[in-house]
Design an enzyme around this catalytic site. Structure first.
Site, mmCIF file in Angstrom:
data_model
loop_
_atom_site.group_PDB
_atom_site.id
_atom_site.type_symbol
_atom_site.label_atom_id
_atom_site.label_comp_id
_atom_site.label_asym_id
_atom_site.label_seq_id
_atom_site.Cartn_x
_atom_site.Cartn_y
_atom_site.Cartn_z
ATOM 1 N N GLU A 1 -14.527 42.465 -2.649
ATOM 2 C CA GLU A 1 -15.578 43.467 -2.815
ATOM 3 C C GLU A 1 -15.634 43.847 -4.284
ATOM 4 O O GLU A 1 -14.596 44.091 -4.910
ATOM 5 C CB GLU A 1 -15.283 44.722 -1.985
ATOM 6 C CG GLU A 1 -15.399 44.519 -0.492
ATOM 7 C CD GLU A 1 -15.042 45.792 0.272
ATOM 8 O OE1 GLU A 1 -14.845 46.853 -0.367
ATOM 9 O OE2 GLU A 1 -14.938 45.728 1.502
ATOM 10 N N ASP B 1 -16.332 58.103 -3.179
ATOM 11 C CA ASP B 1 -15.124 57.533 -3.769
ATOM 12 C C ASP B 1 -14.185 58.607 -4.293
ATOM 13 O O ASP B 1 -14.617 59.671 -4.753
ATOM 14 C CB ASP B 1 -15.502 56.575 -4.910
ATOM 15 C CG ASP B 1 -16.261 55.376 -4.409
ATOM 16 O OD1 ASP B 1 -15.786 54.749 -3.443
ATOM 17 O OD2 ASP B 1 -17.330 55.055 -4.960
#
Length: 281
Positions: free
Chosen positions: A59, A70
């Site tokens: 990824e 995040d």
């Protein structure tokens, strides 16, 4: 309980890799790095080293100024990349360069819709497909917004990989699985990335429930930091996803000016090998 019908993507590297892992009786290792962290050349050098070190799928984070899902480590990596001039176009150039050397390792772009919207969906999908991208994880586009990017991406031959969480109940899960292909990314904890870890028993129960709805492989992420935890997750999931621990390893190898130190790539690959060893126990 009914099983969702999977979207079919022709000549899929993702499907081929998960079929290979299943035949070998082992769990996959999905690694995450942020494009351009700390610079484009170092990203490329890490990318080309990951498969040999043990990464089965990769990824690549598309840097964005407001990565709301995040945690601190990945937010910081995105800021470093943006500070050093990375863009979505340059991210795709890195993938294209990697794909010229590696024709089999699946590459998934992960991030937010805003940079894609500004580039233009049609242009982005054309460049992504030409670069050798295999799929997308766009964390801020729910199933109700599939016309924005999901359906055009599928038409372009890219997997649309969706997230499920501990709060995705049996009523919501069929909607999440709609148009999803490649694999389902199960977020094992609530909150932001890299903060804590879920017990393998909890994850196993969640995966059993998901498998009653779909035959897609399930990759589990958020909070996996050690070979031991990867091994525990690998016993119940089709793959373990490691991101924050890798990004932190990159940050630790930067010099006082934020530049790549001489041992950065070796340090990252050492971590990947340790994780792979853990999964293979």
């Amino acid at each position: 309980m009914s099983t969702a019908t999977s979207v079919q993507i022709a000549e899929s590297r993702v499907d081929a890799r998960f079929a290979e892992l299943k035949a070998q009786g082992r769990a996959g290792l999905v690694t995450f790095i942020t494009a351009g962290d700390p610079d484009a050349e170092t990203t490329y050098q890490i990318l080309r080293a990951l498969p040999e070190a043990g990464a089965d799928l990769i990824e690549i984070g598309m840097p964005f100024s407001d990565p709301m899902a995040d945690g601190p480590a990945i937010q910081a990596s995105s800021q470093r990349a943006l500070k050093n001039g990375i863009s979505l176009a340059k991210t795709l150039e890195i993938v294209h360069r990697f794909r010229a050397e590696d024709s089999t390792t699946p590459v998934i772009l992960m991030g937010y819709y805003n940079p894609i919207y500004h580039m233009g969906v049609e242009k982005f999908l054309r460049l992504a497909r030409d670069a050798g991208v295999d799929g997308l994880i766009i964390v801020d586009l729910p199933p109700e917004e599939d016309r924005e990017l999901c359906l055009p991406a599928i038409d372009a031959g890219l997997h649309w990989i969706r997230l499920a969480t501990p709060t995705t109940d049996d009523k919501r899960l069929p909607k999440v699985l709609e148009n999803t292909s490649g694999f389902l990314y199960y977020v094992s904890i609530l909150g932001i990335t890299g903060t804590r870890a879920a017990a393998a028993e909890e994850v196993g129960a969640a995966i059993e429930r998901i498998k009653r709805h779909s035959d897609l492989p399930v990759a589990v992420g958020f909070g996996i930091r050690t070979p031991e935890h990867a091994a525990a997750i690998g016993k119940v999931a089709d793959a373990a996803v490691v991101g924050s621990a890798i990004v932190e390893r990159i940050a630790e190898a930067l010099d006082e000016n934020g530049k790549a130190g001489t041992g950065l790539v070796d340090s990252v690959t050492e971590l990947i090998r340790d994780l792979r060893t853990g999964l293979d126990r």
